[in-house]
Design a protein around this motif. Structure first.
Motif, PDB file in Angstrom:
ATOM      1  N   ALA A   9      91.806  61.178  27.825  1.00  0.00           N
ATOM      2  CA  ALA A   9      90.625  60.733  28.575  1.00  0.00           C
ATOM      3  C   ALA A   9      89.963  61.915  29.281  1.00  0.00           C
ATOM      4  O   ALA A   9      88.730  62.056  29.266  1.00  0.00           O
ATOM      5  CB  ALA A   9      91.019  59.662  29.588  1.00  0.00           C
ATOM      6  N   ILE A  10      90.773  62.794  29.894  1.00  0.00           N
ATOM      7  CA  ILE A  10      90.214  63.973  30.559  1.00  0.00           C
ATOM      8  C   ILE A  10      89.624  64.933  29.541  1.00  0.00           C
ATOM      9  O   ILE A  10      88.554  65.525  29.759  1.00  0.00           O
ATOM     10  CB  ILE A  10      91.303  64.668  31.405  1.00  0.00           C
ATOM     11  N   ARG A  11      90.293  65.073  28.397  1.00  0.00           N
ATOM     12  CA  ARG A  11      89.754  65.932  27.339  1.00  0.00           C
ATOM     13  C   ARG A  11      88.385  65.444  26.881  1.00  0.00           C
ATOM     14  O   ARG A  11      87.445  66.231  26.711  1.00  0.00           O
ATOM     15  CB  ARG A  11      90.706  65.955  26.143  1.00  0.00           C
ATOM     16  N   ASP A  12      88.267  64.139  26.689  1.00  0.00           N
ATOM     17  CA  ASP A  12      86.993  63.581  26.232  1.00  0.00           C
ATOM     18  C   ASP A  12      85.895  63.760  27.274  1.00  0.00           C
ATOM     19  O   ASP A  12      84.731  64.017  26.936  1.00  0.00           O
ATOM     20  CB  ASP A  12      87.158  62.102  25.885  1.00  0.00           C
ATOM     21  N   LEU A  13      86.257  63.641  28.557  1.00  0.00           N
ATOM     22  CA  LEU A  13      85.285  63.868  29.628  1.00  0.00           C
ATOM     23  C   LEU A  13      84.808  65.315  29.607  1.00  0.00           C
ATOM     24  O   LEU A  13      83.598  65.590  29.676  1.00  0.00           O
ATOM     25  CB  LEU A  13      85.918  63.534  30.979  1.00  0.00           C
ATOM     26  N   ALA A  14      85.751  66.251  29.514  1.00  0.00           N
ATOM     27  CA  ALA A  14      85.398  67.675  29.465  1.00  0.00           C
ATOM     28  C   ALA A  14      84.584  67.986  28.217  1.00  0.00           C
ATOM     29  O   ALA A  14      83.641  68.797  28.260  1.00  0.00           O
ATOM     30  CB  ALA A  14      86.669  68.528  29.508  1.00  0.00           C
ATOM     31  N   ARG A  15      84.923  67.342  27.110  1.00  0.00           N
ATOM     32  CA  ARG A  15      84.195  67.580  25.861  1.00  0.00           C
ATOM     33  C   ARG A  15      82.739  67.144  25.968  1.00  0.00           C
ATOM     34  O   ARG A  15      81.832  67.871  25.574  1.00  0.00           O
ATOM     35  CB  ARG A  15      84.893  66.847  24.705  1.00  0.00           C
ATOM     36  N   ARG A  16      82.521  65.965  26.513  1.00  0.00           N
ATOM     37  CA  ARG A  16      81.146  65.486  26.663  1.00  0.00           C
ATOM     38  C   ARG A  16      80.355  66.389  27.596  1.00  0.00           C
ATOM     39  O   ARG A  16      79.199  66.735  27.319  1.00  0.00           O
ATOM     40  CB  ARG A  16      81.143  64.049  27.198  1.00  0.00           C
ATOM     41  N   TYR A  17      80.974  66.772  28.705  1.00  0.00           N
ATOM     42  CA  TYR A  17      80.284  67.624  29.672  1.00  0.00           C
ATOM     43  C   TYR A  17      79.940  68.975  29.044  1.00  0.00           C
ATOM     44  O   TYR A  17      78.821  69.488  29.230  1.00  0.00           O
ATOM     45  CB  TYR A  17      81.156  67.829  30.909  1.00  0.00           C
ATOM     46  N   ALA A  18      80.880  69.538  28.299  1.00  0.00           N
ATOM     47  CA  ALA A  18      80.663  70.846  27.689  1.00  0.00           C
ATOM     48  C   ALA A  18      79.545  70.809  26.665  1.00  0.00           C
ATOM     49  O   ALA A  18      78.694  71.709  26.615  1.00  0.00           O
ATOM     50  CB  ALA A  18      81.953  71.343  27.045  1.00  0.00           C
ATOM     51  N   ARG A  19      79.526  69.781  25.859  1.00  0.00           N
ATOM     52  CA  ARG A  19      78.567  69.749  24.749  1.00  0.00           C
ATOM     53  C   ARG A  19      77.197  69.241  25.171  1.00  0.00           C
ATOM     54  O   ARG A  19      76.178  69.672  24.606  1.00  0.00           O
ATOM     55  CB  ARG A  19      79.144  68.909  23.613  1.00  0.00           C
ATOM     56  N   GLU A  20      77.171  68.369  26.153  1.00  0.00           N
ATOM     57  CA  GLU A  20      75.885  67.818  26.577  1.00  0.00           C
ATOM     58  C   GLU A  20      75.242  68.620  27.707  1.00  0.00           C
ATOM     59  O   GLU A  20      74.020  68.746  27.752  1.00  0.00           O
ATOM     60  CB  GLU A  20      76.067  66.358  27.016  1.00  0.00           C
ATOM     61  N   LYS A  21      76.055  69.190  28.602  1.00  0.00           N
ATOM     62  CA  LYS A  21      75.512  69.880  29.772  1.00  0.00           C
ATOM     63  C   LYS A  21      75.603  71.404  29.659  1.00  0.00           C
ATOM     64  O   LYS A  21      74.643  72.117  29.986  1.00  0.00           O
ATOM     65  CB  LYS A  21      76.249  69.412  31.039  1.00  0.00           C
ATOM     66  N   LEU A  22      76.749  71.922  29.212  1.00  0.00           N
ATOM     67  CA  LEU A  22      76.940  73.364  29.214  1.00  0.00           C
ATOM     68  C   LEU A  22      76.343  74.056  27.993  1.00  0.00           C
ATOM     69  O   LEU A  22      75.640  75.064  28.117  1.00  0.00           O
ATOM     70  CB  LEU A  22      78.429  73.700  29.316  1.00  0.00           C
ATOM     71  N   ALA A  23      76.620  73.549  26.811  1.00  0.00           N
ATOM     72  CA  ALA A  23      76.223  74.232  25.574  1.00  0.00           C
ATOM     73  C   ALA A  23      74.721  74.491  25.462  1.00  0.00           C
ATOM     74  O   ALA A  23      74.321  75.594  25.055  1.00  0.00           O
ATOM     75  CB  ALA A  23      76.731  73.457  24.358  1.00  0.00           C
ATOM     76  N   PRO A  24      73.863  73.531  25.796  1.00  0.00           N
ATOM     77  CA  PRO A  24      72.421  73.770  25.592  1.00  0.00           C
ATOM     78  C   PRO A  24      71.864  74.961  26.373  1.00  0.00           C
ATOM     79  O   PRO A  24      70.880  75.575  25.946  1.00  0.00           O
ATOM     80  CB  PRO A  24      71.782  72.453  26.061  1.00  0.00           C
ATOM     81  N   GLU A  25      72.469  75.311  27.509  1.00  0.00           N
ATOM     82  CA  GLU A  25      71.956  76.403  28.336  1.00  0.00           C
ATOM     83  C   GLU A  25      72.882  77.621  28.354  1.00  0.00           C
ATOM     84  O   GLU A  25      72.734  78.509  29.197  1.00  0.00           O
ATOM     85  CB  GLU A  25      71.732  75.913  29.775  1.00  0.00           C
ATOM     86  N   TYR A  26      73.825  77.668  27.423  1.00  0.00           N
ATOM     87  CA  TYR A  26      74.795  78.768  27.377  1.00  0.00           C
ATOM     88  C   TYR A  26      74.091  80.124  27.304  1.00  0.00           C
ATOM     89  O   TYR A  26      74.373  81.045  28.091  1.00  0.00           O
ATOM     90  CB  TYR A  26      75.708  78.561  26.171  1.00  0.00           C
ATOM     91  N   GLN A  27      73.158  80.272  26.380  1.00  0.00           N
ATOM     92  CA  GLN A  27      72.469  81.549  26.226  1.00  0.00           C
ATOM     93  C   GLN A  27      71.485  81.823  27.362  1.00  0.00           C
ATOM     94  O   GLN A  27      71.306  82.965  27.773  1.00  0.00           O
ATOM     95  CB  GLN A  27      71.762  81.602  24.876  1.00  0.00           C
ATOM     96  N   ALA A  28      70.860  80.780  27.870  1.00  0.00           N
ATOM     97  CA  ALA A  28      69.920  80.965  28.987  1.00  0.00           C
ATOM     98  C   ALA A  28      70.652  81.456  30.223  1.00  0.00           C
ATOM     99  O   ALA A  28      70.148  82.320  30.962  1.00  0.00           O
ATOM    100  CB  ALA A  28      69.198  79.655  29.277  1.00  0.00           C
ATOM    101  N   ARG A  29      71.840  80.920  30.461  1.00  0.00           N
ATOM    102  CA  ARG A  29      72.621  81.381  31.613  1.00  0.00           C
ATOM    103  C   ARG A  29      73.006  82.845  31.446  1.00  0.00           C
ATOM    104  O   ARG A  29      72.998  83.629  32.406  1.00  0.00           O
ATOM    105  CB  ARG A  29      73.863  80.511  31.805  1.00  0.00           C
ATOM    106  N   ASP A  30      73.350  83.243  30.228  1.00  0.00           N
ATOM    107  CA  ASP A  30      73.705  84.632  29.964  1.00  0.00           C
ATOM    108  C   ASP A  30      72.538  85.556  30.297  1.00  0.00           C
ATOM    109  O   ASP A  30      72.714  86.623  30.906  1.00  0.00           O
ATOM    110  CB  ASP A  30      74.103  84.789  28.497  1.00  0.00           C
ATOM    111  N   LYS A  31      71.331  85.151  29.920  1.00  0.00           N
ATOM    112  CA  LYS A  31      70.144  85.977  30.183  1.00  0.00           C
ATOM    113  C   LYS A  31      69.830  86.040  31.677  1.00  0.00           C
ATOM    114  O   LYS A  31      69.375  87.064  32.179  1.00  0.00           O
ATOM    115  CB  LYS A  31      68.956  85.433  29.401  1.00  0.00           C
ATOM    116  N   SER A  32      70.085  84.962  32.380  1.00  0.00           N
ATOM    117  CA  SER A  32      69.808  84.955  33.822  1.00  0.00           C
ATOM    118  C   SER A  32      70.821  85.795  34.586  1.00  0.00           C
ATOM    119  O   SER A  32      70.515  86.358  35.639  1.00  0.00           O
ATOM    120  CB  SER A  32      69.827  83.521  34.366  1.00  0.00           C
TER     121      SER A  32
END
Length: 385
Positions: A9-32
């Protein structure tokens, strides 16, 4: 590795958060180049930080394996953001085992909630791997310790709210036996910080921390005077395995993207997935990452069972970053010149995992640790003539 329902259950929560919230802005955060503290607080609110720490200080009292699942899943979306919960698990455990109840009650809940970001100061300009040779001076002055010197290559150097600092209270000849650990708030008078211009992992703010006549209350000490070095080394076995799982998660993201691309891209009127020259390198990468993943969780499971795991942790610490780099490189090549573009995240993942081939212990040091576990201190003797 078999996981229980709570861990899944915790893995699935982390997975959703990573793919929906973190991944889309991964490169933008790097540039900032900026670590978004709102993300850290959000992970705290979701219960993704310090899960292995006791409930009495805000954790879940979960096994270390659960923290490993979170590290892997978050790194799939953003390798650098995943370093924060790894640090909470490492440093929270050090404070919990070595600090006073008052110190633990003050700092650990704040770290778990994402309110406080903490770094660890071990490396110095004159030595990294030989941490027992550190020179940062620490002298006793009544109810205070006074710090003078420099620490370098410190993760979160320019953005942490506090540091666990390892300094020399004993004589220079005392080696590891003369080191004391202290919790030092970053806003303490006399603390100054710089930031490096690194190849990757821009948001973690690696740099130097300077101490000029910095006064730290004696109650901020972790463990006994001159016995601080053993505390950090004990924790590194755990964090090394978590770092390997970060690398696994990052490489898995590139593998998944590469496999999808082989189905969509055509050459000679067929999907490139139909060519063994394309798929076999990805199969090798998948196999290697699966092997590192299993050994990493095995190392953490040994730790959870209070069994020796130093060798296993050192093995995956050198294998994880190197294997991840090589696998991500192959994924980049699978995309051809499209992969060579800065528009895709493979180049950033390569840069980010490369840093862990150096930080927290190089491959050479990890291999020395494994050799020492196998044949004893003879493995680290050298010619002093």
């Amino acid at each position: 590795m078999i996981f229980n329902d709570d861990q899944l259950a915790i893995r699935d929560l982390a997975r959703r958060y990573a793919r929906e919230k973190l991944a889309p802005e991964y490169q933008a955060r790097d540039k900032s180049g900026v670590l978004d503290r709102s993300l850290i607080r959000e992970m705290g609110e979701l219960g993704l930080m310090g899960v292995d720490l006791p409930e009495s200080v805000g954790g879940l009292g979960a096994p270390g394996v659960t923290a490993g699942l979170i590290a892997e899943e978050l790194a799939y979306g953003d390798f650098n953001v995943s370093a924060v919960p790894v640090g909470v698990s490492l440093l929270g455990a050090i404070i919990m085992s070595s600090g006073s109840p008052k110190l633990a009650e003050h700092w650990i809940p704040r770290m778990i909630s994402g309110e406080t970001l903490m770094g660890v100061c071990v490396t110095e300009p004159s030595g990294g791997s030989d941490a027992s040779a550190m020179k940062l001076r620490c002298r006793r002055d009544g109810d205070f310790y006074v710090l003078d010197g420099e620490k370098t290559s410190i993760t979160f150097a320019d953005c942490a709210d506090a540091f666990i600092v390892f300094a020399r209270t004993g004589s220079p000849e005392s080696g590891a036996a003369g080191i004391t650990a202290l919790v030092v708030p970053a806003d303490t008078p006399g603390v100054a910080r710089t930031r490096f211009n690194d190849v990757g992992s821009h948001i973690i703010g690696r740099g130097s921390v300077f101490f000029a006549d910095v006064r730290v209350p004696i109650e901020n000490r972790l463990g006994k005077e001159n016995q601080g070095f053993t505390h950090v080394m004990r924790g590194f076995d755990f964090s090394r395995a978590l770092i390997a799982l970060q690398c696994v998660g990052c490489a898995q993201a590139s593998l998944d993207e590469a496999w999808e691309y082989t189905k969509a891209r055509t050459a000679f009127n067929a999907p490139i997935a139909s060519y063994q020259g394309v798929t076999f390198p990805l199969v090798e990468g998948d196999s290697q990452i699966a092997a590192v993943r299993q050994l990493s969780y095995h190392a953490v499971a040994l730790r959870d069972a209070s069994l020796p795991h130093t060798a296993e942790a050192a093995m995956v610490k050198w294998m994880g970053p190197k294997t991840a780099f090589d696998v991500i490189h192959q994924c980049l090549l699978t995309f051809g010149h499209y992969g060579w573009s800065m528009d895709l995240p493979h180049q950033q993942r390569m840069r980010d995992v490369m840093g862990l081939e150096i930080g927290d212990g190089t491959a050479g040091i990890m291999k020395l640790i494994v050799a020492r576990e196998r044949v004893g201190r003879i493995a680290v003797q050298y010619d002093k003539r």
